[in-house]
Design a protein around this motif. Structure first.
Motif, PDB file in Angstrom:
ATOM      1  N   TYR A  19     -12.155  -9.517  -3.479  1.00  0.00           N
ATOM      2  CA  TYR A  19     -12.399  -8.388  -4.397  1.00  0.00           C
ATOM      3  C   TYR A  19     -13.689  -8.588  -5.172  1.00  0.00           C
ATOM      4  O   TYR A  19     -14.088  -9.725  -5.440  1.00  0.00           O
ATOM      5  CB  TYR A  19     -11.217  -8.262  -5.369  1.00  0.00           C
ATOM      6  CG  TYR A  19      -9.923  -7.882  -4.693  1.00  0.00           C
ATOM      7  CD1 TYR A  19      -9.653  -6.541  -4.409  1.00  0.00           C
ATOM      8  CD2 TYR A  19      -8.995  -8.843  -4.338  1.00  0.00           C
ATOM      9  CE1 TYR A  19      -8.476  -6.189  -3.782  1.00  0.00           C
ATOM     10  CE2 TYR A  19      -7.820  -8.498  -3.708  1.00  0.00           C
ATOM     11  CZ  TYR A  19      -7.563  -7.172  -3.434  1.00  0.00           C
ATOM     12  OH  TYR A  19      -6.414  -6.810  -2.799  1.00  0.00           O
ATOM     13  N   ASP A  58      -4.350  -5.315   2.770  1.00  0.00           N
ATOM     14  CA  ASP A  58      -4.489  -4.602   1.497  1.00  0.00           C
ATOM     15  C   ASP A  58      -5.819  -4.940   0.827  1.00  0.00           C
ATOM     16  O   ASP A  58      -6.546  -4.067   0.355  1.00  0.00           O
ATOM     17  CB  ASP A  58      -3.322  -4.999   0.588  1.00  0.00           C
ATOM     18  CG  ASP A  58      -3.436  -4.358  -0.788  1.00  0.00           C
ATOM     19  OD1 ASP A  58      -3.512  -3.115  -0.850  1.00  0.00           O
ATOM     20  OD2 ASP A  58      -3.458  -5.107  -1.790  1.00  0.00           O
TER      21      ASP A  58
ATOM     22  N   LEU B  31       3.133  -4.435 -12.948  1.00  0.00           N
ATOM     23  CA  LEU B  31       4.245  -5.085 -12.248  1.00  0.00           C
ATOM     24  C   LEU B  31       5.456  -4.182 -12.227  1.00  0.00           C
ATOM     25  O   LEU B  31       6.157  -4.071 -11.218  1.00  0.00           O
ATOM     26  CB  LEU B  31       4.591  -6.410 -12.931  1.00  0.00           C
ATOM     27  CG  LEU B  31       3.627  -7.565 -12.649  1.00  0.00           C
ATOM     28  CD1 LEU B  31       4.081  -8.825 -13.397  1.00  0.00           C
ATOM     29  CD2 LEU B  31       3.571  -7.833 -11.153  1.00  0.00           C
ATOM     30  N   ALA B  34       5.130  -1.570  -9.648  1.00  0.00           N
ATOM     31  CA  ALA B  34       5.361  -2.102  -8.311  1.00  0.00           C
ATOM     32  C   ALA B  34       6.855  -2.217  -8.032  1.00  0.00           C
ATOM     33  O   ALA B  34       7.325  -1.858  -6.941  1.00  0.00           O
ATOM     34  CB  ALA B  34       4.672  -3.469  -8.175  1.00  0.00           C
ATOM     35  N   GLU B  38       9.019  -0.029  -5.305  1.00  0.00           N
ATOM     36  CA  GLU B  38       9.785  -0.704  -4.256  1.00  0.00           C
ATOM     37  C   GLU B  38      11.213  -0.163  -4.194  1.00  0.00           C
ATOM     38  O   GLU B  38      11.751   0.089  -3.124  1.00  0.00           O
ATOM     39  CB  GLU B  38       9.782  -2.208  -4.520  1.00  0.00           C
ATOM     40  CG  GLU B  38      10.139  -3.018  -3.288  1.00  0.00           C
ATOM     41  CD  GLU B  38       9.979  -4.513  -3.516  1.00  0.00           C
ATOM     42  OE1 GLU B  38       9.154  -4.898  -4.387  1.00  0.00           O
ATOM     43  OE2 GLU B  38      10.677  -5.267  -2.849  1.00  0.00           O
ATOM     44  N   GLU B  45       6.588  -2.418  -0.373  1.00  0.00           N
ATOM     45  CA  GLU B  45       5.856  -3.308  -1.266  1.00  0.00           C
ATOM     46  C   GLU B  45       4.404  -2.838  -1.326  1.00  0.00           C
ATOM     47  O   GLU B  45       3.613  -3.118  -0.424  1.00  0.00           O
ATOM     48  CB  GLU B  45       5.902  -4.750  -0.756  1.00  0.00           C
ATOM     49  CG  GLU B  45       7.306  -5.352  -0.812  1.00  0.00           C
ATOM     50  CD  GLU B  45       7.322  -6.818  -0.387  1.00  0.00           C
ATOM     51  OE1 GLU B  45       6.265  -7.331   0.047  1.00  0.00           O
ATOM     52  OE2 GLU B  45       8.386  -7.442  -0.470  1.00  0.00           O
ATOM     53  N   ILE B  46       4.092  -2.134  -2.391  1.00  0.00           N
ATOM     54  CA  ILE B  46       2.716  -1.648  -2.523  1.00  0.00           C
ATOM     55  C   ILE B  46       1.789  -2.843  -2.692  1.00  0.00           C
ATOM     56  O   ILE B  46       2.078  -3.771  -3.455  1.00  0.00           O
ATOM     57  CB  ILE B  46       2.593  -0.660  -3.707  1.00  0.00           C
ATOM     58  CG1 ILE B  46       1.175  -0.074  -3.771  1.00  0.00           C
ATOM     59  CG2 ILE B  46       2.967  -1.295  -5.033  1.00  0.00           C
ATOM     60  CD1 ILE B  46       1.077   1.104  -4.761  1.00  0.00           C
ATOM     61  N   GLY B  47       0.682  -2.864  -1.959  1.00  0.00           N
ATOM     62  CA  GLY B  47      -0.248  -4.012  -2.011  1.00  0.00           C
ATOM     63  C   GLY B  47      -0.877  -4.135  -3.388  1.00  0.00           C
ATOM     64  O   GLY B  47      -1.165  -3.121  -4.039  1.00  0.00           O
ATOM     65  N   PRO B  48      -1.105  -5.372  -3.867  1.00  0.00           N
ATOM     66  CA  PRO B  48      -1.676  -5.539  -5.208  1.00  0.00           C
ATOM     67  C   PRO B  48      -3.046  -4.869  -5.363  1.00  0.00           C
ATOM     68  O   PRO B  48      -3.337  -4.248  -6.382  1.00  0.00           O
ATOM     69  CB  PRO B  48      -1.784  -7.051  -5.383  1.00  0.00           C
ATOM     70  CG  PRO B  48      -1.424  -7.675  -4.090  1.00  0.00           C
ATOM     71  CD  PRO B  48      -0.794  -6.649  -3.213  1.00  0.00           C
ATOM     72  N   GLY B  49      -3.861  -4.998  -4.340  1.00  0.00           N
ATOM     73  CA  GLY B  49      -5.184  -4.382  -4.412  1.00  0.00           C
ATOM     74  C   GLY B  49      -5.073  -2.874  -4.495  1.00  0.00           C
ATOM     75  O   GLY B  49      -5.700  -2.219  -5.341  1.00  0.00           O
ATOM     76  N   THR B  50      -4.225  -2.331  -3.600  1.00  0.00           N
ATOM     77  CA  THR B  50      -4.031  -0.887  -3.581  1.00  0.00           C
ATOM     78  C   THR B  50      -3.525  -0.401  -4.929  1.00  0.00           C
ATOM     79  O   THR B  50      -3.982   0.620  -5.464  1.00  0.00           O
ATOM     80  CB  THR B  50      -3.018  -0.519  -2.483  1.00  0.00           C
ATOM     81  OG1 THR B  50      -3.480  -1.067  -1.253  1.00  0.00           O
ATOM     82  CG2 THR B  50      -2.864   0.982  -2.352  1.00  0.00           C
ATOM     83  N   LEU B  51      -2.543  -1.152  -5.495  1.00  0.00           N
ATOM     84  CA  LEU B  51      -1.939  -0.762  -6.758  1.00  0.00           C
ATOM     85  C   LEU B  51      -2.987  -0.665  -7.871  1.00  0.00           C
ATOM     86  O   LEU B  51      -3.141   0.383  -8.513  1.00  0.00           O
ATOM     87  CB  LEU B  51      -0.862  -1.779  -7.148  1.00  0.00           C
ATOM     88  CG  LEU B  51      -0.261  -1.596  -8.555  1.00  0.00           C
ATOM     89  CD1 LEU B  51       0.475  -0.255  -8.653  1.00  0.00           C
ATOM     90  CD2 LEU B  51       0.684  -2.756  -8.897  1.00  0.00           C
ATOM     91  N   TYR B  52      -3.744  -1.757  -8.066  1.00  0.00           N
ATOM     92  CA  TYR B  52      -4.640  -1.769  -9.223  1.00  0.00           C
ATOM     93  C   TYR B  52      -5.865  -0.877  -9.028  1.00  0.00           C
ATOM     94  O   TYR B  52      -6.386  -0.298  -9.960  1.00  0.00           O
ATOM     95  CB  TYR B  52      -5.019  -3.205  -9.591  1.00  0.00           C
ATOM     96  CG  TYR B  52      -3.842  -3.896 -10.230  1.00  0.00           C
ATOM     97  CD1 TYR B  52      -3.518  -3.603 -11.554  1.00  0.00           C
ATOM     98  CD2 TYR B  52      -3.016  -4.763  -9.517  1.00  0.00           C
ATOM     99  CE1 TYR B  52      -2.396  -4.183 -12.150  1.00  0.00           C
ATOM    100  CE2 TYR B  52      -1.907  -5.339 -10.101  1.00  0.00           C
ATOM    101  CZ  TYR B  52      -1.593  -5.055 -11.422  1.00  0.00           C
ATOM    102  OH  TYR B  52      -0.505  -5.604 -12.005  1.00  0.00           O
ATOM    103  N   ARG B  53      -6.309  -0.791  -7.779  1.00  0.00           N
ATOM    104  CA  ARG B  53      -7.413   0.108  -7.523  1.00  0.00           C
ATOM    105  C   ARG B  53      -6.970   1.548  -7.801  1.00  0.00           C
ATOM    106  O   ARG B  53      -7.694   2.331  -8.434  1.00  0.00           O
ATOM    107  CB  ARG B  53      -7.852  -0.035  -6.062  1.00  0.00           C
ATOM    108  CG  ARG B  53      -8.796   1.060  -5.618  1.00  0.00           C
ATOM    109  CD  ARG B  53      -8.903   1.117  -4.105  1.00  0.00           C
ATOM    110  NE  ARG B  53      -9.147   2.491  -3.695  1.00  0.00           N
ATOM    111  CZ  ARG B  53      -8.657   3.035  -2.602  1.00  0.00           C
ATOM    112  NH1 ARG B  53      -7.858   2.340  -1.810  1.00  0.00           N
ATOM    113  NH2 ARG B  53      -8.938   4.274  -2.305  1.00  0.00           N
ATOM    114  N   ALA B  56      -6.759   2.293 -11.507  1.00  0.00           N
ATOM    115  CA  ALA B  56      -8.081   2.499 -12.114  1.00  0.00           C
ATOM    116  C   ALA B  56      -8.601   3.898 -11.780  1.00  0.00           C
ATOM    117  O   ALA B  56      -9.120   4.615 -12.638  1.00  0.00           O
ATOM    118  CB  ALA B  56      -9.055   1.426 -11.620  1.00  0.00           C
TER     119      ALA B  56
END
Lengths: 880, 113
Positions: A19, A58, B31, B34, B38, B45-53, B56
């Protein structure tokens, strides 16, 4: 946490590196928490593998999506950079002007030089085309005798060999006669060129000998300009030199003639040479006269080297067969590519190339200096941004975008400027009847090269402040801004070094430019031998005035006398030709002289003039006497020679009493009675002078030619009176040409002058560029010391002393640059030695002028901002 | 297709839909979202990158906004998110679209078991 957990954690942190830093910093901790919760649930190996697979996918897809959003930031940075440039219009306009002028001049000069001097050979597969030369009497490769051309054409080395001879003829149109340029050419001419005619056909082999009729092929440029692209041109008849000539075709679309880009109007077949007189017919069988240019296309498997060997064999054979003419007379093969259109211009070309390169270097150095100085000025801004958390990358990008937009805009402006300059150039620099088929179009590669160089400079030096910002201590930089008394020593040293480099480069450039300008002046001022300022000429076409031949000399003399009586005319003379006018030569035997090649005969230029000629032209008799009216047919035959002839035939002794005779049948032996100073014989300027002898019209009647007259008034005003006088003597006679001698020799100079003018403009531009660069760097760095000056003033220094101090220091630094530049020039400039027209490359006036210009500019650049700073209120200066 | 802001696409990205859905009942931190995603999606399980992006971007697009953590015991460093009226409108529109799709599938007797 277990050791395994720790390992997983570091694994995820590795993943986080995918990232962008900002994203990682904002969300990394929470992302890791999410990861840990999920990792804790995954108990089997396949489940862990599936988790990692999803995590990596991801991360990659997110990174990709963020990159797309990153372009958003680029746009933001671009906007910021442009705003930043607009906020400092002085800097921006200055930098843009420097770039535009530098790049524009560079492209324009290259385009002209490319078009006129390094123009590609206009033939198909030009690598296979060679020129073949036959030695002249001095042993120098020159044009070829027509019989020798036939011998060469028989060689199996070539798939085609052509001969052509340029000249001018009179073209009778409905109501006027004009002089047009022609080339007699063989049937093989287009096989050598490798290009087909646009329309109709070219000459066939039967046209290579007299008797096959008078036929012409009009060149493509002349077809367009003189016939308006007439589609029915083939089969039409034109009158050239009073003979009907049938046009059988239009030449290749991309070939202007053998001297491309100079336009040949018509190609005439060898069978048409009779229109220029019997001499041209008999010339076809004369080995003594070398009138033809020979070009050949190499046969498959032949190389210039093997062709040269074959030519050596032919030359050896000819020397045996015709020892009196061809002994010691070599044949030389040269690649067409290696033959320059204007060999005299090659020096100028080299000099121009040097200037162009120097110009580019200085432009790029100018830009670098400006960016560096600006970068130093912005150390404070950088430090603030860094302190506020901007990464070095982001700052670097800002600077990069700024300098990139500057270089790109400057480059584009430069191309635009070059376009304008080229459009403004007079495109017909050649005297009539010549015209050129040159189109001045900007070469894309050059434009791209110049712009890329500027962009590279911009990147390199635009980044420098950002790179420095990464190394500098932020707090020191914050303090070390305008308000501090002194700038760090490192910064100071760098700034001074920049000025030294700038000045040194400018010295070299200005010096080279000055030398170029003086070379140009020298070209203009070169002693023409004749005095062209007060001489006018007129050429009556007595030949076609239906006078019996025997009466012609008398009529010409009547015209001369009539013109001599015109008001304001001090001298009037008749002459077969004007000076600096290409012509054939006379085979001559000079007693007691043995030439380098052939037998005793040599080819020498000669001229038949009336006794008044030398006074009219302002040529001094340096030894013996001139012609008089008492040199008549019944008295001893006399001849005058020029100084070049003395040097060659009677070296180290007096030519007076020397004897020579033409090889023509019944030609008398003539005795040298005087020596005349050199005047241009076939070309102008002519270095070295060519040998020439003069015979007098009182002994060899002059039937056709020119009447020249000297006036103490304006020669241009005399021309029409002369024309009227000619027609008064013989009504209905045409005037073939008229003008002033100044315009005649000026025409001969037109092309060199055209190039010289351009190069002169370039040299002026170089001086301007150097001055602008020095001014910018010096003024900017002096202005940067305003804070220091404010403190000194607050401490009691007077404005006058401060200005003196700053100017003194600056001149000191500039002086160091001058010394470095002069040393550099002393090494480089002698390389130009060979190029200069009798100028000492390191001649004091040029040097002094260069130094004076630079010191003046540097002084102004230091004085103006220093005075401004000294006048300002110290308090406000310090508050910044 | 041209890139567009979340909520403005013809078809809303599943991540955006799920996040909006998760925020309809209460404000949550990342969290929490997420976890909620779920559960409501049956285990995605939503991906962490996808979630935070996505979070934003959604803040930027005005679909959600970040708010102070509710209650004294919450970790103050954790950012909580709240759905905005614009977010609710976008969610309704997308739900309507999905509903139409489900109706269409039912009308064609697509087996769902």
């Amino acid at each position: 946490m277990s050791a395994g957990g720790k390992r997983h954690r570091s694994g995820f942190q590795l993943l986080l590196r995918i990232y962008p830093a900002g994203f990682r910093q904002a969300h990394g901790v929470e992302m890791e928490q999410l990861y840990r919760a999920r990792r804790a649930r995954a108990r089997s190996l396949p489940a862990i593998a599936a988790l990692w697979f999803r995590l990596i996918a991801d991360a990659i897809s997110t990174r990709w999506a963020l990159r797309a959003r990153g372009t958003h930031m680029w746009r933001q940075d671009c906007r910021y950079a442009v705003r930043q440039l607009l906020r400092t219009p002085g800097f921006t306009i200055g930098a843009l002007a420097l770039l535009a002028i530098g790049i524009g001049a560079n492209i324009a000069v290259f385009t002209v030089v490319d078009a006129f001097l390094i123009r590609p050979v206009p033939y198909a597969r030009p690598d296979d085309v060679v020129h073949i030369y036959q030695d002249d009497d001095d042993g120098d490769p020159g044009s070829v005798a027509f019989p020798a051309y036939r011998d060469i054409a028989a060689s199996p080395m070539f798939s085609a060999v052509s001969a052509s001879a340029p000249g001018q003829v009179l073209w009778d149109r409905d109501d006027e006669s004009i002089v047009v340029s022609i080339e007699f050419a063989t049937a093989s001419y287009l096989s050598v060129a490798g290009r087909p005619p646009m329309r109709g056909r070219w000459f066939s082999p039967e046209h290579d000998s007299v008797g096959a009729g008078a036929v012409a092929v009009v060149s493509a440029p002349a077809w367009r300009s003189r016939f308006g692209g007439d589609p029915d041109i083939v089969g039409k008849t034109i009158r050239l030199n009073g003979h009907d000539v049938t046009i059988i075709g239009v030449g290749p679309a991309t070939l202007a003639g053998s001297f491309d880009p100079v336009v040949t109007d018509f190609w005439l077949s060898i069978s048409t040479v009779f229109i220029r007189g019997q001499a041209w017919v008999s010339n076809l069988d004369r080995r003594e006269d070398h009138w033809y240019q020979v070009r050949a296309r190499l046969a498959g498997g032949a190389s210039p080297e093997t062709a040269q060997q074959a030519m050596n064999a032919i030359a050896a054979r000819l020397a045996v067969e015709n020892p009196a003419i061809d002994r010691g007379r070599d044949l030389t093969v040269r690649r067409a590519r290696d033959v320059s259109l204007f060999p005299e211009s090659r020096n100028a070309l080299t000099l121009a190339t040097a200037i162009v390169v120097l110009l580019l270097v200085l432009t790029s150095a100018n830009l670098a200096n400006l960016l560096l100085v600006r970068g130093m000025a912005r150390a404070g801004e950088v430090a603030v941004r860094r302190a506020l958390g901007a990464g070095a990358g982001r700052i670097g990008r800002l600077f990069l975008i700024e300098s990139l937009s500057l270089s790109v805009a400057g480059g584009l402006a430069g191309i635009g400027l070059a376009h304008l300059a080229l459009a403004a150039l007079p495109l017909a620099p050649l005297p009539p009847p010549f015209s050129t088929a040159v189109t001045l179009t900007i070469d894309g590669r050059v434009a791209v090269f110049a712009v890329v160089l500027m962009v590279a400079t911009g990147v390199l030096f635009g980044l420098a402040p950002a790179i420095r910002s990464g190394l500098l201590d932020i707090s020191a930089s914050l303090r070390d801004d305008r308000r501090t008394a002194s700038i760090s020593h490192a910064t100071m040293r760098l700034r001074n070094l920049l000025i030294v480099i700038q000045v040194a480069g400018s010295v070299v450039l200005i010096l080279a430019a000055g030398l170029l300008a003086r070379t140009v002046v020298a070209l203009h001022r070169i002693d023409p031998g004749v005095d062209p300022e007060r001489v006018a000429y007129v050429q009556p076409d007595i030949h076609r005035s239906d006078l019996p031949g025997a009466d012609m000399p008398r009529v010409l003399e009547e015209m001369r006398v009539r013109i001599a009586a015109l008001p304001g005319v001090t001298h009037a003379a008749a002459a077969i030709r004007l000076p600096a006018q290409r012509s054939g030569t006379t085979s001559t035997i000079v007693e007691d002289y043995t030439p380098a090649a052939g037998g005793n005969e040599i080819e020498i230029n000669s001229m038949n003039v009336s006794p008044e000629y030398f006074d009219t032209m302002g040529l001094r008799i340096v030894e013996g006497r001139g012609f008089t009216r008492s040199d008549v047919a019944a008295s001893d035959r006399v001849v005058l020679v020029n100084q070049a002839a003395v040097k060659r035939f009677w070296p180290g002794r007096s030519a007076l009493g020397g004897r020579m005779r033409s090889t023509a049948r019944n030609a008398p032996t003539r005795t040298v009675v005087g020596v005349v100073e050199d005047a241009p014989v076939v070309a102008f300027p002519e270095v070295p002078a060519r040998p020439m002898f003069y015979v007098t019209s009182t002994q060899s009647p002059l039937a056709v030619g020119y009447i020249v007259a000297r006036t103490d008034g304006n020669p241009a005003a005399l021309v029409n009176a002369m024309r009227a006088a000619v027609i008064e003597v013989r009504a209905g006679v045409r005037v073939q040409s008229q003008g002033t001698l100044a315009s005649h020799v000026g025409a001969a100079l037109a092309l060199p002058q055209f190039l010289a003018t351009i190069m002169g403009a370039v040299s002026m531009l170089s001086v301007l560029l150097a001055a602008m660069g020095i001014y910018a760097v010096v003024a900017f760095s002096v202005a940067r010391r305003a804070g220091e000056m404010g403190i000194r003033m607050a401490l009691g220094a007077t404005a006058g002393r401060l200005v003196r101090m700053i100017v003194g220091e600056t001149i000191g630094i500039v002086g160091a640059g001058l010394v470095a530049g002069i040393a550099l020039a002393a090494i480089l400039v002698p390389q130009l030695d060979a190029l200069l027209f009798g100028l000492d490359p390191l001649d004091p006036p040029t040097f002094a002028a260069a130094v004076a210009v630079l010191i003046t500019v540097a002084w102004l650049a230091a004085w103006l901002p220093a005075r401004a700073a000294a006048r300002a209120d110290p308090g406000s200066t310090l508050r910044g | 297709m041209a890139k567009s802001e979340p909520g403005q696409e013809l078809i809303m990205r599943p991540a955006v839909f799920h996040i909006l859905l998760a925020l309809t009942t209460e404000d949550r931190h990342g969290l929490g979202i997420a976890d909620e995603v779920e559960q409501s999606s049956g285990g995605w399980e939503i991906g962490p990158g996808t979630l935070y992006r996505s979070l934003a971007e959604m803040v930027e697009a005005g679909l959600i906004r970040s708010v102070r953590a509710p209650g004294a015991d919450a970790d103050p460093r954790r950012k909580f998110y709240r759905i905005t009226p614009a977010g609710r409108a976008a969610l309704s529109a997308e739900t309507r679209r999905l509903n139409q799709l489900v109706d269409a599938a039912r009308a064609r007797r697509v087996p769902i078991a």
